[in-house]
Design an enzyme around this catalytic site. Structure first.
Site, PDB file in Angstrom:
ATOM      1  N   PHE A  11       0.821  -1.198   0.000  1.00 27.24           N
ATOM      2  CA  PHE A  11       0.000   0.000   0.000  1.00 27.24           C
ATOM      3  C   PHE A  11       0.861   1.256   0.000  1.00 27.24           C
ATOM      4  O   PHE A  11       0.568   2.223  -0.688  1.00 27.24           O
ATOM      5  CB  PHE A  11      -0.951  -0.008   1.196  1.00 27.24           C
ATOM      6  N   LEU A  43      -5.246  -6.618   4.994  1.00 26.90           N
ATOM      7  CA  LEU A  43      -6.321  -7.599   5.189  1.00 26.90           C
ATOM      8  C   LEU A  43      -6.157  -8.823   4.298  1.00 26.90           C
ATOM      9  O   LEU A  43      -6.639  -9.905   4.636  1.00 26.90           O
ATOM     10  CB  LEU A  43      -7.691  -6.952   4.935  1.00 26.90           C
ATOM     11  N   GLU A  44      -5.459  -8.681   3.191  1.00 23.00           N
ATOM     12  CA  GLU A  44      -5.271  -9.807   2.270  1.00 23.00           C
ATOM     13  C   GLU A  44      -4.079 -10.687   2.627  1.00 23.00           C
ATOM     14  O   GLU A  44      -3.929 -11.783   2.084  1.00 23.00           O
ATOM     15  CB  GLU A  44      -5.115  -9.289   0.833  1.00 23.00           C
ATOM     16  N   HIS A  74     -11.447   2.656  10.203  1.00 24.11           N
ATOM     17  CA  HIS A  74     -10.843   1.678   9.301  1.00 24.11           C
ATOM     18  C   HIS A  74      -9.483   1.197   9.806  1.00 24.11           C
ATOM     19  O   HIS A  74      -9.139   0.025   9.658  1.00 24.11           O
ATOM     20  CB  HIS A  74     -10.713   2.292   7.903  1.00 24.11           C
TER      21      HIS A  74
END
Length: 140
Positions: A11, A43-44, A74
């Site tokens: 990210f 999250l993956e 979040h």
């Protein structure tokens, strides 16, 4: 010689570059080999590790990524659920070093990711190798 999979949540490119550099250096210094795969976010990461387990090619895993607190809830969801997913895998005898950083700001993330400073990528790789050695020692 162990074969390690580095799973990086790509990210923040510049921060992940530092984490991956540290992890690769620690794995190489220990005399092991590695591959790297990239997923969209933290999250993956647990899901990618679970998928890679089916390939039966890897002895241990290094989870890398950066989560920086924002203005919404979040941050807590991503931080907590990625950690929960990794912990669930470790309880199933998977050797994982968790190097997913959860920080308040980018300055904290840089200090932790930089191999010349806190080297959390290298630390995660060392943790994965330590858990692999423990699993082998215990015959698990």
């Amino acid at each position: 010689m162990a074969h390690i999979l580095i799973v990086e949540a790509r990210f923040y490119d510049h921060l992940n570059d530092m984490l991956v550099t540290g992890a690769r250096a620690a794995i190489a210094a220990a005399g092991h080999t590695h591959e790297t795969i990239t997923v969209p976010g933290a999250l993956e990461v647990p899901g990618a590790i679970a998928l890679a387990l089916a390939a039966d090619r890897f002895d241990a895993f290094v989870a890398l990524g950066v989560i920086i607190r924002g203005e919404t809830y979040h941050f807590e969801i991503v931080s907590n659920e990625s950690a929960r997913g990794i912990m669930a895998l470790t309880l199933d005898n998977v050797a994982i070093g968790n190097g997913i950083l959860t920080t308040e700001n980018e300055a904290q993330a840089i200090a932790r990711a930089d191999p010349a400073q806190m080297d959390k990528g290298g630390g995660a790789a060392k943790a994965a190798l330590a858990m692999l050695a423990l699993r082998e020692q215990l015959g698990a």
